[in-house]
Design an enzyme around this catalytic site. Structure first.
Site, PDB file in Angstrom:
ATOM      1  CE  LYS A 126      -4.514   1.006   0.361  1.00 12.76           C
ATOM      2  NZ  LYS A 126      -5.676   0.244  -0.075  1.00 12.76           N
TER       3      LYS A 126
HETATM    4  P1  NAD Z   1     -13.397   7.620  -2.911  1.00 12.11           P
HETATM    5  O1  NAD Z   1     -12.394   8.700  -2.745  1.00 12.11           O
HETATM    6  O2  NAD Z   1     -13.977   7.371  -4.262  1.00 12.11           O
HETATM    7  O3  NAD Z   1     -14.623   7.883  -1.899  1.00 12.11           O
HETATM    8  C1  NAD Z   1     -14.424   8.087  -0.544  1.00 12.11           C
HETATM    9  C2  NAD Z   1     -15.747   8.449   0.086  1.00 12.11           C
HETATM   10  O4  NAD Z   1     -15.577   8.571   1.502  1.00 12.11           O
HETATM   11  C3  NAD Z   1     -16.306   9.789  -0.405  1.00 12.11           C
HETATM   12  O5  NAD Z   1     -17.702   9.669  -0.611  1.00 12.11           O
HETATM   13  C4  NAD Z   1     -16.014  10.721   0.761  1.00 12.11           C
HETATM   14  O6  NAD Z   1     -16.930  11.787   0.844  1.00 12.11           O
HETATM   15  C5  NAD Z   1     -16.191   9.774   1.933  1.00 12.11           C
HETATM   16  N1  NAD Z   1     -15.549  10.278   3.151  1.00 12.11           N
HETATM   17  C6  NAD Z   1     -14.286  10.754   3.305  1.00 12.11           C
HETATM   18  N2  NAD Z   1     -14.096  11.160   4.559  1.00 12.11           N
HETATM   19  C7  NAD Z   1     -15.256  10.943   5.222  1.00 12.11           C
HETATM   20  C8  NAD Z   1     -15.689  11.164   6.545  1.00 12.11           C
HETATM   21  N3  NAD Z   1     -14.868  11.693   7.447  1.00 12.11           N
HETATM   22  N4  NAD Z   1     -16.953  10.802   6.874  1.00 12.11           N
HETATM   23  C9  NAD Z   1     -17.794  10.283   5.951  1.00 12.11           C
HETATM   24  N5  NAD Z   1     -17.433  10.046   4.680  1.00 12.11           N
HETATM   25  C10 NAD Z   1     -16.182  10.385   4.324  1.00 12.11           C
HETATM   26  O7  NAD Z   1     -12.713   6.322  -2.301  1.00 12.11           O
HETATM   27  P2  NAD Z   1     -13.096   4.784  -2.563  1.00 12.11           P
HETATM   28  O8  NAD Z   1     -12.194   4.269  -3.622  1.00 12.11           O
HETATM   29  O9  NAD Z   1     -14.579   4.642  -2.737  1.00 12.11           O
HETATM   30  O10 NAD Z   1     -12.631   4.125  -1.192  1.00 12.11           O
HETATM   31  C11 NAD Z   1     -13.474   4.070  -0.042  1.00 12.11           C
HETATM   32  C12 NAD Z   1     -12.981   2.986   0.882  1.00 12.11           C
HETATM   33  O11 NAD Z   1     -12.976   1.739   0.180  1.00 12.11           O
HETATM   34  C13 NAD Z   1     -11.554   3.168   1.416  1.00 12.11           C
HETATM   35  O12 NAD Z   1     -11.495   2.627   2.718  1.00 12.11           O
HETATM   36  C14 NAD Z   1     -10.737   2.303   0.470  1.00 12.11           C
HETATM   37  O13 NAD Z   1      -9.517   1.876   1.071  1.00 12.11           O
HETATM   38  C15 NAD Z   1     -11.679   1.156   0.267  1.00 12.11           C
HETATM   39  N6  NAD Z   1     -11.428   0.364  -0.942  1.00 12.11           N
HETATM   40  C16 NAD Z   1     -11.433   0.944  -2.186  1.00 12.11           C
HETATM   41  C17 NAD Z   1     -11.213   0.135  -3.294  1.00 12.11           C
HETATM   42  C18 NAD Z   1     -11.288   0.680  -4.705  1.00 12.11           C
HETATM   43  O14 NAD Z   1     -11.159  -0.117  -5.642  1.00 12.11           O
HETATM   44  N7  NAD Z   1     -11.525   1.966  -4.903  1.00 12.11           N
HETATM   45  C19 NAD Z   1     -10.954  -1.228  -3.143  1.00 12.11           C
HETATM   46  C20 NAD Z   1     -10.965  -1.774  -1.864  1.00 12.11           C
HETATM   47  C21 NAD Z   1     -11.212  -0.969  -0.773  1.00 12.11           C
END
Ligand code: NAD
Length: 436
Positions: A126
């Site tokens: 990561k």
């Molecule tokens: P993203 O940037 O597209 O979205 C993040 C979301 O979280 C946004 O809607 C944002 O407004 C919200 N957010 C941020 N801070 C916040 C807070 N304090 N309170 C409430 N909401 C808040 O990111 P993503 O890719 O959707 O990732 C989200 C989660 O999923 C992370 O934990 C990431 O590690 C995990 N994840 C993502 C992927 C991927 O393929 N994108 C894969 C596995 C896991």
């Protein structure tokens, strides 16, 4: 002074590096507790468990860039390779103002577990930069990405460690990373990152893959507990890549998305929010706040909303002992990485709430990243239907295996996933042996 002669027996065989001693309670501390919980189930492989409790390699880099106003700013960046026993490192890159080495270490470790749980041939890694990217212009963001990529270029590569998008990084950031790495090695190396734009070696279905995986395991688990998706009420925290797509797929299947919360606020509508309209609103305004036709929901009320399914899809450490008792859902599907603390896990377990853990629930993203990497190597690209069908097959098979282990040992799905994954990693470790 340690005695290294090996004769008088005073050698401490597991002295902890200083950076591992600092953080007992943060994400890395949580990960260590999760490993401790599975150790009794590892049999003879427990001999190797220490290997999971320290990252193989952690790189901290200074990332200086010139800002648009002519001043120079320095940011701290990281790339951690937790384990590479089963293959090259694999895991996303996060741009966020709260990123720390300890957080990146935990996220890299969860990638090792996740990749082993769905049996893709990767270790875990990561990366991240401690920055609020919303405060940067597009040019500054590009310079930041390129300098960071160059700095970590000494340890990444298509067969060494393959980054991907995470919070606040996207296809454009991956394109800059791929280009920078390619310029440095003198050839176009599409396989160095996944989550790229389609016309630069990206894969169809990758953008939706994590949300689709969340939806797929959700449907499988719902079947086991006799929950009907049609008409089920769903609350989602985070409406970005993961939460937005998962929400859309549940809504398409007839569920009602009643509550959504993100960094701009919370919204509620008992009859169900119009998800396509909400996605449009988020794309235009950067968040769910101000969405017309919905009630405003304060941050605390979100966790007590009446619903059958709760999907945390934002950041880690969101479900804690302070709010877990108020959760009414029958099932929590962890779209985010590490959203539930171990104390909250126990509270939910005692309440009979089924938790589908991150290490299996959000593994759809890395599964299609694996497909993207394979397609890049073979320069032969598959259809979206083919990708989605393979993704669903991988997710269903992995979930069925984990469900069976959970029944056998009478443990939570998180512990069961860790058992399956740790056995695979430590078995590889044992077979490879120690070098030298
Ligand atoms: P993203 O940037 O597209 O979205 C993040 C979301 O979280 C946004 O809607 C944002 O407004 C919200 N957010 C941020 N801070 C916040 C807070 N304090 N309170 C409430 N909401 C808040 O990111 P993503 O890719 O959707 O990732 C989200 C989660 O999923 C992370 O934990 C990431 O590690 C995990 N994840 C993502 C992927 C991927 O393929 N994108 C894969 C596995 C896991």
């Amino acid at each position: 002074m340690q005695n290294l002669s090996g004769t008088s027996g005073s050698l401490n065989t597991h002295p902890l590096p200083s950076y591992l001693q600092a953080d007992k309670l943060g994400p890395w501390g949580i990960y260590l507790q999760q490993v401790d919980r599975v150790t009794p189930y590892l049999g003879n492989l427990a001999r190797w468990v220490e290997t999971l409790k320290r990252p193989k390699r952690a790189l901290i880099v200074d990332v200086p860039i010139e800002l648009d106003n002519g001043t120079v700013a320095h940011f701290e960046g990281y790339r951690v390779q937790h384990n590479t026993s089963r293959g090259p490192g694999k895991g996303g890159v996060r741009f966020h103002q709260d990123v720390t080495l300890s957080e990146v270490m935990a996220l890299s470790a969860w990638m090792s577990i996740k990749n082993a749980a769905v049996n893709v041939p990767y270790g875990g890694a990561k990366g991240g930069i401690r920055v609020d990217p919303r405060k940067l212009s597009r040019g500054e963001l590009e310079r930041l990405t390129r300098r960071y990529t160059s700095e970590i270029g000494i340890i990444i590569g298509p067969t060494k460690d393959i980054p991907a998008p995470d919070v606040n990084t996207n296809e454009q950031v991956m394109a800059w990373m791929m280009d920078t790495y390619s310029m440095n090695v003198g050839e176009t190396a599409t396989g160095v990152v996944t989550g790229k734009p389609i016309h630069l070696g990206g894969s169809l279905g990758r953008r939706e893959a994590t949300g689709r995986g969340v939806y797929t395991v959700g449907v499988e688990a719902a079947h086991h507990i006799g929950l009907t998706i049609e008409g089920a009420r769903v609350a989602v925290q985070g409406f970005g890549n993961v939460g937005g797509i998962a929400g859309k797929l549940f809504a398409d299947a007839g569920a009602r998305i009643v509550a959504v919360q993100d960094h701009t606020g919370g919204i509620y509508r008992e009859a169900g929010l119009d998800v396509p309209e909400l996605l449009r609103h988020v794309a235009e305004n950067g968040g769910v706040g101000g969405f017309p036709g919905a009630e405003v929901l304060d941050a605390d009320a979100f966790w007590g909303v009446d619903c059958e399914i709760l999907i945390p899809a934002a950041l880690e450490g969101q479900i804690t002992r302070d709010n877990a008792g108020r959760i009414k859902a029958r099932m929590v599907i962890e779209g985010a990485n590490g959203p539930t603390t171990p104390e909250a896990d126990d509270i939910l377990h005692d309440k009979g709430v089924l938790v589908l853990p991150d290490v299996i629930a959000n593994a759809g993203g890395v599964t299609v990243s694996y497909f993207e990497w394979v397609q890049d190597f073979s320069s032969f690209f598959w259809s979206e239907d083919e990708i989605n069908a393979r993704l669903v097959r991988v997710m269903k098979e992995a979930f069925a295996g984990v469900w069976q282990v959970a029944q056998e040992h009478r443990v939570s799905l998180r512990t069961a996933t860790f058992i399956v994954a740790c056995q695979r990693i430590l078995h590889a470790r044992e077979m490879r042996g120690l070098y030298p």
